[in-house]
Design an enzyme around this catalytic site. Structure first.
Site, mmCIF file in Angstrom:
data_model
loop_
_atom_site.group_PDB
_atom_site.id
_atom_site.type_symbol
_atom_site.label_atom_id
_atom_site.label_comp_id
_atom_site.label_asym_id
_atom_site.label_seq_id
_atom_site.Cartn_x
_atom_site.Cartn_y
_atom_site.Cartn_z
ATOM 1 N N ASP A 257 5.993 -4.450 -14.385
ATOM 2 C CA ASP A 257 4.594 -4.150 -14.064
ATOM 3 C C ASP A 257 4.186 -2.792 -14.641
ATOM 4 O O ASP A 257 3.647 -1.947 -13.944
ATOM 5 C CB ASP A 257 4.389 -4.177 -12.542
ATOM 6 N N THR B 6 0.864 -1.173 0.000
ATOM 7 C CA THR B 6 0.000 0.000 0.000
ATOM 8 C C THR B 6 0.900 1.222 0.000
ATOM 9 O O THR B 6 1.932 1.234 0.682
ATOM 10 C CB THR B 6 -0.920 0.017 1.243
#
Length: 161
Positions: A144, A33
């Site tokens: 990614d 996060t």
């Protein structure tokens, strides 16, 4: 008589880090996060990528997170976030501290405004490609690349323009 009430929604509990004041969540992914935080020592806001608690005990994930931190830290390019700090072995949490980009992700920009004019899309693509080229030349492969991971910084108009 029974009174029915709705529970009052609680603000999510923010993590506590010794050197940073965590201000709020910016986003999250499969491994971590990202929070907006303040570095009181240097008087600036930063982004803190905090490994998810359930992954902390995985030596494989921890090693990959540390490898990512070291790889990104060696990169220097105007289109790649700068690494400021990384957690130490004594820290309870595993985190990476990077410069805070004040602006939306490409995903949010597209969701809010739809398709971009071609010249804007090409300009963004050229910046992303320049960053990836620089990373590849340093032996780093991003694995990614997606609109959520392309951050667009707000550029303030100059007063003398």
């Amino acid at each position: 008589m029974v009174a029915k009430t709705s529970p009052v929604p609680r603000a999510p509990r923010l993590p506590s880090l010794a050197k940073y004041e965590v201000l709020g969540e910016l986003g999250h992914g499969g491994m971590a996060t990202v929070y907006r935080a303040h570095d009181p020592r240097l008087g600036r806001d930063v982004a803190v990528k905090l490994l998810h608690a359930h992954l902390r005990d995985s030596t494989e994930v921890a090693a990959r997170f540390s490898t990512e931190a070291r790889a990104v830290a060696k990169l220097r390019h105007p289109n790649i976030v700068e690494v400021f700090d990384v957690s130490g072995e004594d820290d309870q949490e595993q985190f990476l501290v990077v410069e805070l980009i004040r602006g939306p992700s490409l995903r949010k920009l597209l969701a809010d405004h739809g398709a971009l004019p071609p010249e804007i899309g090409v300009a963004i693509a050229l910046d992303v490609l320049a960053a990836l080229t620089s990373a590849h030349e340093s032996g780093v492969v991003h694995r990614d690349v997606k609109p959520e991971n392309v951050l667009l910084e707000h550029l303030e108009a100059r007063k003398d323009d």
